[in-house]
Design a protein around this motif. Structure first.
Motif, short mmCIF file in Angstrom:
data_model
loop_
_atom_site.label_atom_id
_atom_site.label_comp_id
_atom_site.label_asym_id
_atom_site.label_seq_id
_atom_site.Cartn_x
_atom_site.Cartn_y
_atom_site.Cartn_z
N LEU A 1 0.56 -1.21 -0.30
CA LEU A 1 0.00 -0.19 0.05
C LEU A 1 0.92 1.18 -0.08
O LEU A 1 1.75 1.26 0.34
CB LEU A 1 -1.54 -0.03 1.39
N HIS A 2 0.11 2.13 -0.70
CA HIS A 2 0.92 3.34 -0.64
C HIS A 2 0.66 4.65 0.66
O HIS A 2 2.02 5.40 1.16
CB HIS A 2 0.85 3.95 -1.73
N THR A 3 -0.40 3.70 1.32
CA THR A 3 -0.40 4.88 2.51
C THR A 3 -1.10 3.07 3.50
O THR A 3 -2.07 3.41 4.19
CB THR A 3 -2.00 5.62 2.36
N ARG B 1 -3.60 2.91 7.12
CA ARG B 1 -4.30 2.68 6.97
C ARG B 1 -4.95 1.58 6.01
O ARG B 1 -6.39 1.57 5.38
CB ARG B 1 -5.33 3.84 6.17
N PHE B 2 -4.36 0.59 6.74
CA PHE B 2 -4.58 -1.18 6.04
C PHE B 2 -6.09 -1.27 6.17
O PHE B 2 -7.45 -1.77 5.45
CB PHE B 2 -3.87 -1.91 6.44
N ASN C 1 -9.11 0.43 6.12
CA ASN C 1 -10.24 0.81 5.22
C ASN C 1 -10.60 -0.33 4.55
O ASN C 1 -11.11 -0.45 3.89
CB ASN C 1 -9.41 2.51 4.88
N MET C 2 -9.39 -1.20 4.09
CA MET C 2 -9.92 -2.07 3.45
C MET C 2 -11.02 -2.72 3.55
O MET C 2 -11.75 -3.25 2.52
CB MET C 2 -8.66 -3.54 3.43
N ARG D 1 -13.78 -1.55 5.27
CA ARG D 1 -14.92 -0.31 5.75
C ARG D 1 -15.42 -0.54 5.54
O ARG D 1 -16.79 0.03 5.91
CB ARG D 1 -14.09 0.59 4.79
N ILE D 2 -15.58 -1.56 4.08
CA ILE D 2 -17.45 -1.41 2.95
C ILE D 2 -16.55 -2.83 2.14
O ILE D 2 -15.34 -3.26 2.21
CB ILE D 2 -17.20 -0.20 2.14
N LYS E 1 -17.43 -4.45 -1.56
CA LYS E 1 -17.24 -4.05 -2.83
C LYS E 1 -17.99 -5.56 -3.85
O LYS E 1 -16.48 -5.84 -4.30
CB LYS E 1 -17.28 -2.84 -3.23
N MET F 1 -10.52 -6.41 -5.29
CA MET F 1 -9.52 -5.69 -4.57
C MET F 1 -10.50 -5.76 -3.13
O MET F 1 -9.69 -6.47 -2.15
CB MET F 1 -9.15 -4.89 -4.52
N SER F 2 -11.85 -6.04 -3.09
CA SER F 2 -12.36 -5.73 -1.86
C SER F 2 -12.98 -7.35 -1.35
O SER F 2 -12.83 -7.90 -1.03
CB SER F 2 -13.75 -4.70 -2.25
#
Lengths: 302, 312
Positions: free
Chosen positions: B77-79, B82-83, B85-86, B88-89, B91, B96-97
């Motif tokens: 990840l580039h941030t 904040r892993f 957040n994967m 978080r929802i 989809k 990827m989700s």
């Protein structure tokens, strides 16, 4: 374009506060949540001044890219990137195909110029790929990255069929044109469209832009530019493969590839189920094979 | 097919996925550990209690993906901070989700299975064996997903090479994962001195490698008809087929006919299978990124004749 009657209320050349619904005066459209907005970029009107590039960088506080010359036409920007959300392409028609052009086509002499931008696809592949929900559809039917949610996984980058969105390696987030989401919220026309001196970039409600664009194509055909066509309107090139239509669409006079645009882009999410199901079917097959193998082992092994 | 496509000063039309080699390594380990869990679970449920060592090794091997997998993904990840957040929802349009949830389920149940096995191995009293037996079932299901969702992840992009043959790429990834698991478990069996089930695992690997080669052949046909095939691609995929397909198949065959004396050949076949699986994932990633950076390939791929018929 006629001057809006409300413009008379603002005769000063300097303003102490923003004009309410300023877009009504500059673009002839009131910006209201729940309606679809977009860009109609008419390349036959582009003069290659790059005011849109500059206005975009200024408003969005985007850093400069490499300051240098590409050595290919007047385009020293190269393409869209995480820090460049408008890009003016220059295509010189003289000398193409080995020989020199001996006549000039109407409009733009032998130069094609196009201000490229995020297409704000109706079924946006970047949005559909985003696993965090950072990319979302706004109340203006545009596609925006929420910088406070994006974790920089980068999956939106290969999802985009136009090569628009990119991850900035300095801040680790994905960036692209927001269609000036902040300005729309304040009732302002997007910076690029407002700065465009020839109205090559037009901002407005999508239905109205479609109507205006169809009229412009007819007008150009009448004037002898038979090559004029729309890219990104329903049923046109660029709006293929399940994308349905692009909120930022274009009027072109040459093949899409000449402008570095794909003729028939596709919606990446249409491939999720075919690949997932054939993969799972494969695994089910191997599971059955393994059952046969090991059940045999238990019988023969005794 | 529109040849001689005009480009814009050869400037790339697409942006390549900003993935490093870490992603290819993850794809490989996800397949290896996911398929190991599946093989181990089937061996436990259908092996009649005769395959205990294989089951144990499979469960431990699946911990590789459980422990290292998420670390690799977060590293890419580039941030990375904040892993979370994967999750978080959810989809359904984003592999990827989907994959984040498959990995989560796999990690939890594989850790349970492997942990219970570890305690059981230490002869500590408790229902450990049964915890492992129950937890292994969802772990094995998710393991099947781990073996193939990564193909869907690559295919559901606009990258020409990945998008050109979504179904066959998934078959390739799945069969390569099963082959890797069979090879790794056979090596474990032979290197620990066991002489029981190496042949069975070899047979599984041979079946999987054959399916993989056939799927590779069919996907190459897709690449050719969709215009994402050139001399460079032919050279890459011929070497991958040779290294990860024909070489181990030949070694397995030779090892089989030499019987007991062919043990070294079977081990070499297993090693070639493992190396070939990783090489295939690396080649798929880098060749895909190269296809996205090449405007001739991407503009040729984005032609109306390549559209799915229902949507053209």
């Amino acid at each position: 374009m006629q001057i809006h009657p409300r413009a008379r209320e603002y005769p000063d050349s300097q303003f102490s506060r923003p004009i309410r619904d300023e877009s009504e005066l500059t673009a002839g459209v009131k910006i209201e949540p729940g309606k679809s907005y977009g860009f109609f970029t008419d390349t036959t009107r582009c003069i290659g001044c790059k005011a849109c590039e500059v206005a975009c960088k200024e408003w969005n506080a985007l850093p400069a890219d490499s300051v240098g010359l590409t050595g290919m036409s007047y385009d020293n920007t190269g393409g869209l990137s995480a820090s460049t959300w408008r890009h003016v392409a220059f295509i010189e028609k003289i000398g193409h195909g080995g020989g020199r052009a001996t006549e000039m086509a109407p409009y733009q002499s032998n130069w094609l110029m196009m201000s490229d931008v995020c297409k704000h696809c109706h079924n946006a592949p970047c949005l559909e790929a985003c696993p965090t929900g950072a990319l979302f559809k706004t109340e203006f039917d545009t596609v925006v990255v929420q910088q406070d949610v994006c974790n920089g996984c980068g999956y939106c980058v290969p999802a985009c069929p136009f090569g628009v969105i990119d991850v900035n390696l300095d801040d680790g987030k994905a960036h692209k044109c927001t269609l000036c989401y902040d300005r729309l919220k304040g009732g302002f026309e997007p910076a690029c469209a407002k700065s465009c001196p020839t109205d090559s970039i037009q901002f407005g409600e999508l239905a109205e832009l479609h109507r205006r664009a169809a009229e412009r194509v007819q007008e150009l055909h009448r004037l002898g530019v038979e090559s004029a066509y729309l890219y990104g309107t329903p049923g046109a090139p660029g709006a293929t493969g399940g994308l349905e239509y692009l909120n930022a669409f274009f009027l072109l006079t040459d093949a899409p590839e000449v402008y570095n645009l794909p003729r028939a882009p596709t919606r990446a999410s249409n491939r999720v189920m075919p690949s997932l199901l054939s993969g799972l079917a494969t695994m089910a097959g191997f599971a059955v094979a393994a059952v046969a193998l090991f059940a045999g082992a238990s019988r023969n092994g005794r | 097919m529109a040849d001689n496509i005009q480009t814009y000063y050869d400037h790339p039309q697409l942006k390549p996925a900003p993935f490093s080699w870490i992603v290819a390594l993850y794809v490989y380990l996800a397949g290896l550990s996911g398929s190991s869990q599946m093989v181990a679970t089937i061996a436990d449920l259908f092996g009649g209690g005769r395959l205990r060592s294989l089951v144990r090794r499979g469960r431990y091997l699946s911990l590789v993906g459980t422990v290292i997998g998420p670390v690799l993904l977060i590293m890419d990840l580039h941030t990375p901070q904040r892993f979370y957040n994967m999750l978080r929802i959810f989809k359904a349009t984003s592999p990827m989700s989907i994959g984040s949830y498959i990995l989560s389920v796999f990690s939890v149940f594989s850790a349970l299975t492997g942990g219970a096995q570890f305690i059981f191995d230490r002869a500590i009293r408790g229902p450990w064996r049964w915890i492992a037996r129950i937890a292994q079932v969802p772990a094995a299901g998710a393991g099947g997903g781990m073996s193939v969702y990564t193909a869907s992840l690559l295919a559901s992009t606009s990258t020409p090479l990945w998008a050109a043959s979504p179904g066959w790429m998934a078959v390739r990834f799945g069969s390569s994962s099963v082959a890797s698991a069979g090879a790794a478990l056979a090596l474990g069996e032979r290197w620990s001195g066991g002489r029981g089930y190496g042949r069975k695992l070899d047979a599984l690997a041979v079946a999987a490698l054959s399916v993989e080669l056939y799927a590779a052949h069919l996907s190459q046909r897709d690449y050719q008809t969709k215009g994402v095939w050139g001399d460079r691609e032919a050279a890459v995929w011929d070497s991958i087929d040779a290294l990860g397909g024909y070489l181990p198949l030949a070694l397995y065959t030779a090892g089989f006919f030499l019987g007991r004396r062919g043990r070294t050949l079977s081990e070499a076949a297993s090693l070639a299978t493992l190396v070939g699986g990783l090489a295939m994932r690396l080649a798929m990633q880098y060749a895909g990124q190269a296809s996205a950076s090449d405007p001739r390939t991407s503009l040729r791929f984005a032609q109306p004749e390549n559209l799915p018929r229902a949507q053209s």
